[in-house]
Design a protein around this motif. Structure first.
Motif, PDB file in Angstrom:
ATOM      1  N   ILE A 469      -9.807   3.689  -4.277  1.00 46.53           N
ATOM      2  CA  ILE A 469      -9.926   2.471  -3.463  1.00 46.53           C
ATOM      3  C   ILE A 469     -11.099   1.652  -4.008  1.00 46.53           C
ATOM      4  O   ILE A 469     -12.256   2.051  -3.870  1.00 46.53           O
ATOM      5  N   PRO A 470     -10.831   0.511  -4.633  1.00 49.76           N
ATOM      6  CA  PRO A 470     -11.912  -0.309  -5.185  1.00 49.76           C
ATOM      7  C   PRO A 470     -12.646  -1.066  -4.083  1.00 49.76           C
ATOM      8  O   PRO A 470     -12.170  -1.147  -2.946  1.00 49.76           O
ATOM      9  N   PRO A 471     -13.817  -1.611  -4.396  1.00 50.58           N
ATOM     10  CA  PRO A 471     -14.519  -2.453  -3.429  1.00 50.58           C
ATOM     11  C   PRO A 471     -13.666  -3.653  -3.030  1.00 50.58           C
ATOM     12  O   PRO A 471     -12.719  -4.029  -3.737  1.00 50.58           O
ATOM     13  N   ILE A 472     -14.016  -4.289  -1.919  1.00 47.86           N
ATOM     14  CA  ILE A 472     -13.284  -5.479  -1.464  1.00 47.86           C
ATOM     15  C   ILE A 472     -13.863  -6.700  -2.176  1.00 47.86           C
ATOM     16  O   ILE A 472     -14.908  -7.224  -1.790  1.00 47.86           O
ATOM     17  N   THR A 473     -13.187  -7.114  -3.237  1.00 51.55           N
ATOM     18  CA  THR A 473     -13.615  -8.316  -3.962  1.00 51.55           C
ATOM     19  C   THR A 473     -12.747  -9.515  -3.615  1.00 51.55           C
ATOM     20  O   THR A 473     -13.112 -10.658  -3.918  1.00 51.55           O
ATOM     21  N   MET A 474     -11.622  -9.241  -2.989  1.00 53.33           N
ATOM     22  CA  MET A 474     -10.730 -10.300  -2.513  1.00 53.33           C
ATOM     23  C   MET A 474      -9.768  -9.683  -1.510  1.00 53.33           C
ATOM     24  O   MET A 474      -9.619  -8.455  -1.460  1.00 53.33           O
ATOM     25  N   ASP A 475      -9.129 -10.514  -0.709  1.00 53.78           N
ATOM     26  CA  ASP A 475      -8.123  -9.998   0.223  1.00 53.78           C
ATOM     27  C   ASP A 475      -6.975  -9.359  -0.545  1.00 53.78           C
ATOM     28  O   ASP A 475      -6.550  -9.857  -1.591  1.00 53.78           O
ATOM     29  N   ARG A 476      -6.488  -8.263  -0.029  1.00 52.37           N
ATOM     30  CA  ARG A 476      -5.343  -7.574  -0.623  1.00 52.37           C
ATOM     31  C   ARG A 476      -4.570  -6.903   0.508  1.00 52.37           C
ATOM     32  O   ARG A 476      -4.937  -7.036   1.673  1.00 52.37           O
ATOM     33  N   ILE A 477      -3.544  -6.176   0.180  1.00 51.54           N
ATOM     34  CA  ILE A 477      -2.736  -5.508   1.208  1.00 51.54           C
ATOM     35  C   ILE A 477      -3.488  -4.243   1.620  1.00 51.54           C
ATOM     36  O   ILE A 477      -3.342  -3.174   1.021  1.00 51.54           O
ATOM     37  N   PHE A 478      -4.303  -4.366   2.653  1.00 51.11           N
ATOM     38  CA  PHE A 478      -5.188  -3.264   3.034  1.00 51.11           C
ATOM     39  C   PHE A 478      -4.436  -2.078   3.628  1.00 51.11           C
ATOM     40  O   PHE A 478      -4.979  -0.971   3.712  1.00 51.11           O
ATOM     41  N   SER A 479      -3.200  -2.289   4.046  1.00 50.20           N
ATOM     42  CA  SER A 479      -2.386  -1.168   4.525  1.00 50.20           C
ATOM     43  C   SER A 479      -2.306  -0.063   3.479  1.00 50.20           C
ATOM     44  O   SER A 479      -2.340   1.129   3.809  1.00 50.20           O
ATOM     45  N   LYS A 480      -2.226  -0.465   2.205  1.00 48.18           N
ATOM     46  CA  LYS A 480      -2.139   0.525   1.129  1.00 48.18           C
ATOM     47  C   LYS A 480      -3.441   1.319   1.022  1.00 48.18           C
ATOM     48  O   LYS A 480      -3.427   2.523   0.779  1.00 48.18           O
ATOM     49  N   ASP A 481      -4.557   0.634   1.200  1.00 54.22           N
ATOM     50  CA  ASP A 481      -5.847   1.322   1.150  1.00 54.22           C
ATOM     51  C   ASP A 481      -5.975   2.331   2.288  1.00 54.22           C
ATOM     52  O   ASP A 481      -6.453   3.456   2.085  1.00 54.22           O
ATOM     53  N   ILE A 482      -5.566   1.905   3.488  1.00 51.93           N
ATOM     54  CA  ILE A 482      -5.650   2.796   4.644  1.00 51.93           C
ATOM     55  C   ILE A 482      -4.797   4.036   4.420  1.00 51.93           C
ATOM     56  O   ILE A 482      -5.215   5.171   4.697  1.00 51.93           O
ATOM     57  N   GLN A 483      -3.597   3.830   3.880  1.00 51.12           N
ATOM     58  CA  GLN A 483      -2.706   4.964   3.629  1.00 51.12           C
ATOM     59  C   GLN A 483      -3.304   5.916   2.593  1.00 51.12           C
ATOM     60  O   GLN A 483      -3.268   7.143   2.769  1.00 51.12           O
ATOM     61  N   LYS A 484      -3.862   5.366   1.519  1.00 51.49           N
ATOM     62  CA  LYS A 484      -4.469   6.222   0.493  1.00 51.49           C
ATOM     63  C   LYS A 484      -5.638   7.007   1.063  1.00 51.49           C
ATOM     64  O   LYS A 484      -5.807   8.196   0.785  1.00 51.49           O
ATOM     65  N   MET A 485      -6.468   6.337   1.862  1.00 53.03           N
ATOM     66  CA  MET A 485      -7.627   7.010   2.447  1.00 53.03           C
ATOM     67  C   MET A 485      -7.178   8.088   3.425  1.00 53.03           C
ATOM     68  O   MET A 485      -7.740   9.196   3.456  1.00 53.03           O
ATOM     69  N   ASP A 486      -6.171   7.785   4.211  1.00 58.58           N
ATOM     70  CA  ASP A 486      -5.615   8.745   5.164  1.00 58.58           C
ATOM     71  C   ASP A 486      -5.109   9.988   4.431  1.00 58.58           C
ATOM     72  O   ASP A 486      -5.422  11.127   4.804  1.00 58.58           O
TER      73      ASP A 486
END
Length: 502
Positions: A469-486
């Motif tokens: 999960i990279p830093p937030i440098t711009m808006d992206r589909i954060f659902s994917k980040d949440i799923q990866k972190m989960d």
């Protein structure tokens, strides 16, 4: 190789059997007790004694006498008629747990089954053939009848199983592993389904995940402390010793350990005098959840080694007693308690997320956005966390306070323990997602403060997470980040200490 004996199985052993590919065998002494109780059943049948479930009908039909030549058909009919579960199947790991727990219960030697039946159960476990068992349909008294009937179908070569990551007919998997299906005889069908193994299996899986979540909640909240420049004084050992709860003391000690060399935490009066409760009271709230986990663990480990079918056979058949050990009330209450305790982990975590993203509550970029206004940053992550927390509040309603009579009012009080365990598992899944959101936001905030000023432990955690999960440098589909972190939290939770030791 883990040895089942009907008396000494614990959660650590279950973890090895469920997640670490440990094989199992059974105690020779336990099989001798099984053989003794089986001889008692055969004597009852031969002499025509009237004993519930051996040569009578079931439930309201307990007064119907079954002829000697029909007792095998009685057991087969029992499984077919009771296999009426509905809904999505239990997770495969819970199905495996049911096989293990049912085997362990039968090994106590009170159930009257043949050693052959236990050998077949062990064959299924070691071959990783796991019954497809629908989640809905159990009242949690008279045992988990519908779910365990679907388990029994597999032994008979019927129904479906999970095998080699596919859902296939049971007969196909048994044939490939050269396991002969079994024909049930007197008492065996009832012995397989009259127990609490569905709710207990789901409870075991839920507990193991809950324990991991509780550890991660401490780690993630430590990162939040850095992102918000929290006051470390509130975690001083003397405060927690003064109250006296060991679990609270332990949580505070873990937080101090995580943050021991951090240059992002502050002292009281340095930036502010006190933090909000969601920061200052982490040991008190997380510690109370750990107290609940201790209670639940105790009840699960008793139930894992309990004889829960009916009737039970004692004194080599001289005493055969119909009782109610199948009633799931102890596990129902434990699972309801667990739901509440884990929901609170999510509850306080969401409040920390709010403090991380709300510009009125911190000096970070609004919503951790790289371009506030043009880009929303983590704004909607907090919405998602709030939604999950609200859903948990609904799931936390106790299932055990409900009871609907069944079997023409013969079975007039039931536990609903399987519903409680299923809802507890859903609560765990929701809570892990909330913690995933907090982790993403906390790491972003701490990174904004300065990676070089983070504690060694939290910096290690950040490096692990930044790999996917990279830093937030711009808006992206954060659902994917949440799923990866989960997914990462769930997977690494099995060896969570590695997170801070590498």
């Amino acid at each position: 190789m883990l040895i089942l004996d009907g008396a000494s199985l614990n959660l650590e052993g279950m973890k090895k059997l469920l997640y670490e590919k440990e094989r199992l065998t059974v105690s020779a002494h336990s099989l001798e007790k099984v053989e003794e109780s089986r001889k008692a059943v055969e004597k009852i049948v031969a002499e025509g004694k009237i004993v519930y479930g051996i040569n009578t009908g079931f439930g309201k039909f307990s007064d119907v006498l079954i002829e000697k030549e029909d007792v095998a058909e009685l057991q087969r009919n029992l499984i077919h008629s009771h296999a009426c579960g509905v809904g999505e199947p239990f997770p495969e790991v819970a199905s495996r747990a049911m096989l293990i727990l049912r085997t362990n219960a039968l090994l106590k030697g009170y159930s009257g089954v043949r050693p052959l039946l236990i050998e077949k159960l062990v064959d299924l476990i070691n071959a990783h053939i796991h019954p497809v068992i629908p989640q809905q349909g159990s009242l949690g008294a008279s045992g988990d009848l519908a779910p365990l009937a679907h388990l029994a179908l597999t032994l008979m070569g019927e129904g479906e199983v999970f095998y080699k990551k596919e859902r296939v007919p049971a007969a196909n998997a048994l044939e490939e592993e050269r396991i002969e299906p079994i024909s049930l005889t007197a008492k065996e069908g009832l012995a397989l389904i009259n127990g609490t193994q569905a709710m207990t299996a789901m409870g075991v899986v839920t507990y193991l995940e809950a324990e991991n979540i509780a550890y991660y909640a401490d780690l993630v909240s430590a990162v939040t402390m850095e992102g918000l420049r929290g006051i470390i004084d509130a975690f001083d050992a003397d405060i927690h010793l003064a109250r006296g709860y060991q679990e609270q003391i332990d949580v505070a000690a873990r937080i101090r350990q995580y943050l021991k060399d951090s240059r992002l935490t502050t002292k009281q009066g340095e930036l502010r005098v006190q933090d909000a409760y969601s920061i200052r009271c982490i040991p008190q709230v997380h510690g109370a959840t750990w107290q609940t986990l201790g209670y639940v663990k105790d009840k699960l480990e008793i139930e894992m080694n309990a004889a829960t079918d009916n009737p039970l056979i004692f004194d080599q058949g001289e005493k055969v007693i119909s009782g109610g050990n199948f009633h799931g009330q102890p596990i129902a209450l434990a699972m309801d308690f667990l739901k509440v305790a884990i929901a609170e982990i999510a509850n306080i975590s969401e409040r920390r997320v709010e403090r991380l993203v709300n510009p009125q509550l911190n000096d970070l970029p609004p919503f951790l956005s790289p371009s506030p206004g043009l880009e929303s940053g983590a704004m909607i992550m907090q919405y998602t966390a709030a939604s999950l927390v609200s859903e948990n509040k609904t799931l936390a309603h106790p299932a055990s306070v409900d009871s609907i009579p069944s079997s023409a009012n013969q079975e007039d009080h039931v536990s609903m323990g399987t519903i409680a365990s299923r809802h507890a598992y859903q609560t765990i899944a929701n809570t892990r997602k909330v913690l995933a959101i907090e982790a993403i936001c906390a790491l972003e905030a701490a990174e904004y403060r300065g990676i070089d000023r983070m504690a060694s432990s939290t910096h290690t955690f950040l490096k692990h997470v930044r790999a996917f999960i990279p830093p937030i440098t711009m808006d992206r589909i954060f659902s994917k980040d949440i799923q990866k972190m989960d997914e990462w939290l769930k997977e690494t939770a099995k060896h969570w200490n590695a997170v801070t030791s590498q």
